[in-house]
Motif scaffolding. Structure first.
Motif, PDB file in Angstrom:
ATOM      1  N   PRO A 280       0.748  -1.289   0.017  1.00  0.00           N
ATOM      2  CA  PRO A 280       0.001   0.048  -0.135  1.00  0.00           C
ATOM      3  C   PRO A 280       0.725   1.411   0.218  1.00  0.00           C
ATOM      4  CG  PRO A 280      -0.613  -1.505   1.876  1.00  0.00           C
ATOM      5  CD  PRO A 280       0.467  -2.142   1.250  1.00  0.00           C
ATOM      6  N   LYS A 281       0.317   2.322  -0.700  1.00  0.00           N
ATOM      7  CA  LYS A 281       1.034   3.456  -0.645  1.00  0.00           C
ATOM      8  C   LYS A 281       0.440   4.352   0.839  1.00  0.00           C
ATOM      9  CE  LYS A 281       2.862   3.327  -4.616  1.00  0.00           C
ATOM     10  NZ  LYS A 281       4.194   2.681  -4.659  1.00  0.00           N
ATOM     11  N   ILE A 282       1.427   5.005   1.261  1.00  0.00           N
ATOM     12  CA  ILE A 282       0.919   5.884   2.433  1.00  0.00           C
ATOM     13  C   ILE A 282       0.092   6.999   1.867  1.00  0.00           C
ATOM     14  CG2 ILE A 282       2.430   4.887   4.145  1.00  0.00           C
ATOM     15  CD1 ILE A 282       4.128   7.530   3.795  1.00  0.00           C
ATOM     16  N   ASP A 283      -1.010   7.259   2.221  1.00  0.00           N
ATOM     17  CA  ASP A 283      -1.779   8.520   1.601  1.00  0.00           C
ATOM     18  C   ASP A 283      -1.976   9.608   2.605  1.00  0.00           C
ATOM     19  OD1 ASP A 283      -3.434   7.615   3.893  1.00  0.00           O
ATOM     20  OD2 ASP A 283      -5.259   7.188   2.570  1.00  0.00           O
ATOM     21  N   TYR A 284      -1.092   9.724   3.650  1.00  0.00           N
ATOM     22  CA  TYR A 284      -0.801  11.005   4.360  1.00  0.00           C
ATOM     23  C   TYR A 284       0.073  11.977   4.293  1.00  0.00           C
ATOM     24  CZ  TYR A 284       1.237   7.226   6.844  1.00  0.00           C
ATOM     25  OH  TYR A 284       1.890   5.932   7.429  1.00  0.00           O
ATOM     26  N   MET A 285       1.220  11.371   3.062  1.00  0.00           N
ATOM     27  CA  MET A 285       2.433  12.235   2.666  1.00  0.00           C
ATOM     28  C   MET A 285       2.303  12.238   1.066  1.00  0.00           C
ATOM     29  SD  MET A 285       5.474  11.433   4.684  1.00  0.00           S
ATOM     30  CE  MET A 285       6.719  12.466   3.640  1.00  0.00           C
ATOM     31  N   GLU A 286       2.804  13.312   0.528  1.00  0.00           N
ATOM     32  CA  GLU A 286       3.168  13.593  -0.764  1.00  0.00           C
ATOM     33  C   GLU A 286       4.287  12.630  -1.178  1.00  0.00           C
ATOM     34  OE1 GLU A 286       3.751  17.649  -2.059  1.00  0.00           O
ATOM     35  OE2 GLU A 286       2.066  18.226  -0.979  1.00  0.00           O
ATOM     36  N   ASP A 287       4.506  11.819  -2.215  1.00  0.00           N
ATOM     37  CA  ASP A 287       5.323  11.306  -2.676  1.00  0.00           C
ATOM     38  C   ASP A 287       6.443  11.854  -3.494  1.00  0.00           C
ATOM     39  OD1 ASP A 287       4.931   8.715  -1.390  1.00  0.00           O
ATOM     40  OD2 ASP A 287       3.535   8.134  -3.193  1.00  0.00           O
TER      41      ASP A 287
END
Length: 179
Positions: free
Chosen positions: A172-179
């Motif tokens: 999963p990608k963490i959705d609380y930070m910009e990549d």
């Protein structure tokens, strides 16, 4: 087992503005002695009023948590990344409100290595294994019965693989930070 039945832990930055909640037992609890963790720890500890990262013996203690079992409760706006180099395969994420490092993420990894110091001492499970001890500072000797291999072991990699399989081979990608 239902998510609500899993043990919950709260990780927080030094000032309390950033909080994370984990559920369930970590994949593993480790102390890493790799040269990257030592270098990043020294750099991040040098930030103004930074919270401690490195243990006195040069190790960095982590709770390796499945990404699907950790969430940011507050303070995502304060999260910033630190990379040892622009092309680094990992990033350390810290809360810039108080310069507390929160977690380490490997590119495309299915887990986050959450810094043990972000949890209250009574919530931290004991370290199960030291890893990458070939890079430990000169003169550091271990006198207890915790496994301390020079490199990652087959059982270390197997635990990561088993956690990934339990997640349906998703990262999963963490959705609380910009990549």
């Amino acid at each position: 087992m239902r998510e609500s039945d899993l043990k919950m832990r709260t990780a927080h930055c030094k000032c309390g503005a950033v909080t994370f909640e984990t559920s369930g037992d970590p994949i593993m609890t480790v102390a890493c002695y790799c040269s990257d963790c030592q270098a990043a720890g020294a750099q991040l500890e040098a930030l103004q009023s930074a919270a401690p990262i490195l243990e006195p013996d040069g190790g960095t203690e982590f709770l390796m948590q499945r990404k699907d079992r950790i969430r940011c409760l507050s303070g995502a706006v304060y999260l910033k990344e630190h990379r040892l180099s622009p092309d680094s395969g990992s990033r350390r994420v810290f809360a810039d409100c108080c310069n507390s490092v929160m977690f380490l993420e490997l590119n495309n990894g299915h887990w986050l290595s959450v810094y043990a110091r972000r949890f209250n001492p009574e919530e931290r499970p004991p370290i199960q294994i030291r890893t990458m001890t070939a890079d430990r500072p000169e003169g550091v000797e271990f006198s207890d019965d915790i496994p301390s291999p020079d490199k990652h072991t087959v059982s270390f990699m197997w635990k990561l693989f088993a956690a990934w399989a339990a997640m349906g081979f998703k990262a999963p990608k963490i959705d609380y930070m910009e990549d």
